[in-house]
Structure formats: structure tokens, C-alpha cells
Design a protein around this motif. Structure first.
Motif, PDB file in Angstrom:
ATOM      1  N   PRO A 162      20.869  -6.161   9.053  1.00  0.00           N
ATOM      2  CA  PRO A 162      20.610  -7.364   9.852  1.00  0.00           C
ATOM      3  C   PRO A 162      20.451  -7.047  11.344  1.00  0.00           C
ATOM      4  CG  PRO A 162      22.328  -7.812   8.249  1.00  0.00           C
ATOM      5  CD  PRO A 162      22.068  -6.332   8.211  1.00  0.00           C
ATOM      6  N   ALA A 163      21.280  -6.155  11.860  1.00  0.00           N
ATOM      7  CA  ALA A 163      21.180  -5.778  13.274  1.00  0.00           C
ATOM      8  C   ALA A 163      19.871  -5.042  13.551  1.00  0.00           C
ATOM      9  CB  ALA A 163      22.370  -4.911  13.681  1.00  0.00           C
ATOM     10  N   LEU A 164      19.500  -4.141  12.643  1.00  0.00           N
ATOM     11  CA  LEU A 164      18.255  -3.398  12.831  1.00  0.00           C
ATOM     12  C   LEU A 164      17.053  -4.326  12.744  1.00  0.00           C
ATOM     13  CD1 LEU A 164      16.710  -0.788  13.259  1.00  0.00           C
ATOM     14  CD2 LEU A 164      16.830  -0.391  10.801  1.00  0.00           C
ATOM     15  N   LEU A 165      17.050  -5.231  11.774  1.00  0.00           N
ATOM     16  CA  LEU A 165      15.948  -6.184  11.662  1.00  0.00           C
ATOM     17  C   LEU A 165      15.822  -7.020  12.938  1.00  0.00           C
ATOM     18  CD1 LEU A 165      16.383  -7.330   7.961  1.00  0.00           C
ATOM     19  CD2 LEU A 165      14.447  -6.042   8.905  1.00  0.00           C
ATOM     20  N   ALA A 166      16.949  -7.432  13.493  1.00  0.00           N
ATOM     21  CA  ALA A 166      16.929  -8.207  14.737  1.00  0.00           C
ATOM     22  C   ALA A 166      16.349  -7.374  15.884  1.00  0.00           C
ATOM     23  CB  ALA A 166      18.328  -8.693  15.087  1.00  0.00           C
ATOM     24  N   GLU A 167      16.746  -6.105  15.973  1.00  0.00           N
ATOM     25  CA  GLU A 167      16.214  -5.211  17.013  1.00  0.00           C
ATOM     26  C   GLU A 167      14.707  -5.047  16.874  1.00  0.00           C
ATOM     27  OE1 GLU A 167      18.075  -1.359  17.212  1.00  0.00           O
ATOM     28  OE2 GLU A 167      20.085  -2.243  17.139  1.00  0.00           O
ATOM     29  N   LEU A 168      14.213  -5.071  15.630  1.00  0.00           N
ATOM     30  CA  LEU A 168      12.785  -4.896  15.372  1.00  0.00           C
ATOM     31  C   LEU A 168      11.991  -6.188  15.582  1.00  0.00           C
ATOM     32  CD1 LEU A 168      13.052  -2.732  12.121  1.00  0.00           C
ATOM     33  CD2 LEU A 168      12.385  -1.938  14.411  1.00  0.00           C
TER      34      LEU A 168
END
Length: 102
Positions: free
Chosen positions: A28-34
């Protein structure tokens, strides 16, 4: 629990999602960063007879059903960014849902 997650290739390509390692903060954090922040999740839960592979991997004691959850995570504009299939021993889990009237 057995878990398999799937991501759209245009989102996952060239990121830690394609590597076999833990992601700091999780996907979820990585998707948000992307640029694809998780906004909504939809779960579909069913009870099923386990496959032979699931029976062995979960070390089921007998012919018990498994709970299969298909979770689809959507980002902005209702774009699906993750699909996850989770299978767990049905006799070990209880599901609880809470709904708020809008």
C-alpha cells in the motif's frame, strides 16, 4: 494462510513489487508512492473444498472447507491496482464485518 497477489504490469514493472523481498511499509505504501494510493477494497469471501495443494500446504486435519477471499484494491478513478487471493483453514477463522450507514 496462502496468499497470492497480482498487480497491473504497467504499475509493477521496474519496482520492488516484482522482486521477492519485503517492501518497507508494504505494497500500500509503495502504491501510494507510485501515485496509486489505495482508496477502496472489495472482498469476496467464499467457503470451498480445498484443492490437494491447499490441503497439504495448510496441513488440514480432515476434509474441512477453506475460506477463500478475493480482494480487489482500487485507487483513484476506481482503477484496480491490486488483486489478492487468500486461502485459509475455515475452522480457524471467524469473519466480522462492520457497516456504517451513509
Amino acid at each position: 494462510e496462502l496468499v497470492k497477489s497480482y498487480y497491473p504490469m504497467p504499475i509493477a514493472l521496474g519496482t520492488a513489487i516484482t522482486e521477492k523481498r519485503k517492501i518497507r511499509g508494504g505494497t500500500p505504501a509503495l502504491l501510494a508512492e507510485l501515485g496509486f494510493p489505495p482508496r477502496t477494497s472489495v472482498d469476496r469471501v467464499s467457503a470451498r473444498v480445498p484443492t490437494q495443494e491447499q490441503y497439504r500446504a495448510l496441513r488440514l486435519p480432515s476434509d474441512l472447507p477453506v475460506l477463500r477471499t478475493l480482494r480487489v484494491v482500487f485507487s483513484d478513478d476506481e482503477r484496480p491496482v491490486e488483486a489478492t487471493v487468500m486461502v485459509k483453514a475455515g475452522h480457524l477463522y471467524e469473519l466480522q464485518y462492520e457497516f456504517t450507514a451513509e
